[in-house]
Motif scaffolding. Structure first.
Motif, short mmCIF file in Angstrom:
data_model
loop_
_atom_site.label_atom_id
_atom_site.label_comp_id
_atom_site.label_asym_id
_atom_site.label_seq_id
_atom_site.Cartn_x
_atom_site.Cartn_y
_atom_site.Cartn_z
N CYS A 249 -3.91 0.38 3.45
CA CYS A 249 -3.86 -0.59 2.35
C CYS A 249 -5.01 -0.22 1.41
CB CYS A 249 -4.01 -2.02 2.89
SG CYS A 249 -3.80 -3.28 1.61
N ASN A 250 -4.67 0.50 0.36
CA ASN A 250 -5.69 0.94 -0.59
C ASN A 250 -5.13 0.85 -2.00
OD1 ASN A 250 -4.10 3.26 -1.01
ND2 ASN A 250 -5.26 4.45 0.50
N TRP A 251 -5.85 1.35 -2.98
CA TRP A 251 -5.44 1.22 -4.37
C TRP A 251 -4.10 1.89 -4.65
CZ3 TRP A 251 -4.69 5.39 -7.59
CH2 TRP A 251 -5.14 6.62 -7.13
N ARG A 252 -3.71 2.90 -3.85
CA ARG A 252 -2.44 3.59 -4.07
C ARG A 252 -1.25 2.85 -3.49
NH1 ARG A 252 -2.23 9.55 -2.60
NH2 ARG A 252 -0.52 9.41 -4.06
N THR A 253 -1.48 2.02 -2.47
CA THR A 253 -0.37 1.37 -1.78
C THR A 253 -0.33 -0.14 -1.99
OG1 THR A 253 -1.67 1.10 0.24
CG2 THR A 253 -0.36 3.12 0.05
N ARG A 254 -1.36 -0.68 -2.58
CA ARG A 254 -1.46 -2.14 -2.73
C ARG A 254 -0.63 -2.65 -3.90
NH1 ARG A 254 -6.83 -3.24 -1.16
NH2 ARG A 254 -7.27 -1.68 -2.72
N PHE B 77 10.81 -7.45 6.21
CA PHE B 77 9.37 -7.65 6.07
C PHE B 77 9.00 -8.92 6.81
CE2 PHE B 77 10.85 -5.37 2.30
CZ PHE B 77 10.12 -4.19 2.45
N LEU B 78 8.22 -8.77 7.86
CA LEU B 78 7.91 -9.90 8.74
C LEU B 78 6.57 -10.55 8.44
CD1 LEU B 78 9.10 -8.11 11.98
CD2 LEU B 78 10.35 -9.81 10.65
N GLU B 79 5.60 -9.75 8.03
CA GLU B 79 4.26 -10.26 7.76
C GLU B 79 3.59 -9.34 6.75
OE1 GLU B 79 0.44 -11.05 10.58
OE2 GLU B 79 2.40 -11.63 11.36
N PRO B 80 2.84 -9.88 5.80
CA PRO B 80 2.19 -9.00 4.82
C PRO B 80 1.24 -8.02 5.49
CG PRO B 80 2.01 -11.31 4.17
CD PRO B 80 2.56 -11.29 5.56
N GLY B 81 1.22 -6.80 4.99
CA GLY B 81 0.30 -5.79 5.51
C GLY B 81 -0.97 -5.76 4.69
N ARG B 82 -2.06 -6.21 5.27
CA ARG B 82 -3.34 -6.23 4.57
C ARG B 82 -4.32 -5.18 5.11
NH1 ARG B 82 -1.70 -11.63 4.60
NH2 ARG B 82 -1.58 -12.49 2.52
N ASP B 83 -3.94 -4.53 6.20
CA ASP B 83 -4.74 -3.48 6.82
C ASP B 83 -3.86 -2.24 6.98
OD1 ASP B 83 -7.13 -5.05 7.30
OD2 ASP B 83 -5.99 -6.09 8.86
N THR B 84 -4.42 -1.19 7.51
CA THR B 84 -3.65 0.03 7.75
C THR B 84 -2.54 -0.25 8.76
OG1 THR B 84 -5.57 1.42 7.29
CG2 THR B 84 -3.80 2.41 8.59
#
Length: 173
Positions: A64-69, A111-118
């Protein structure tokens, strides 16, 4: 997930990440680096972390970084799907060889849960699967195969599940 709108009729796999993935070979290590340099794959923001020497295991990482957020600070759904899109097709093509044609036929993502980490995804292709394909198909025949891929965090929490359907045909030669 029996009544899911995506048609995924089995539960996502909440297994933790494998601590002992099959060893890479020099050849699959080079393939891994090439995969990560491919512009279409690089654009997803994901990285292939590991390819087993026999192409029966692949692990990818989606940070989860500037390229994927996305605009709300979670991993963009397109990055999640794009990270796993080519995996099973590539694995099957490498394992089955040139006498088979393998194409993506369809996919659905829940999509089950937001991804906020890797997040990570691991794809495994058991030998029994490829043996069944070889045994079931005469030249010119085809089949559809379904694979479920879970995208999990470090603790094994499933954030998304993708069901891929692949078309496999034994070529007439």
């Amino acid at each position: 997930m029996t009544d899911s709108p995506t048609g995924v009729d089995r539960d996502p796999d909440p297994r933790p990440l494998r601590e002992d993935p099959p060893a890479e070979s020099l050849r699959t290590r080079l393939w891994r680096h090439g995969f990560n340099l491919l512009p279409a794959y690089r654009g997803t923001g994901a990285r292939v972390d590991h390819i087993g020497a026999d192409w029966r295991f692949v692990r990818v990482r989606i940070p989860c970084n500037w390229r994927t957020r996305n605009g709300v600070g979670t991993i963009f759904g397109g990055s999640l799907y794009g990270a796993i899109d080519p995996l099973y097709m590539t694995m099957l093509r490498r394992v089955l060889g040139d006498e088979f044609t393998v194409w993506d036929k369809s996919a659905s993502v829940e999509f089950l849960e937001p991804g906020r980490d890797t997040l990570y995804a691991e794809c495994e292709l058991p030998a029994a699967e490829t043996t069944a394909i070889r045994d079931a198909l005469a030249p010119g025949e085809s089949t559809d195969r379904e694979y479920l891929v879970s995208l999990v965090d470090d603790e094994g929490v499933v954030h998304a599940a993708c069901e891929k359907t692949l078309y496999v045909r034994r070529d007439e030669r």
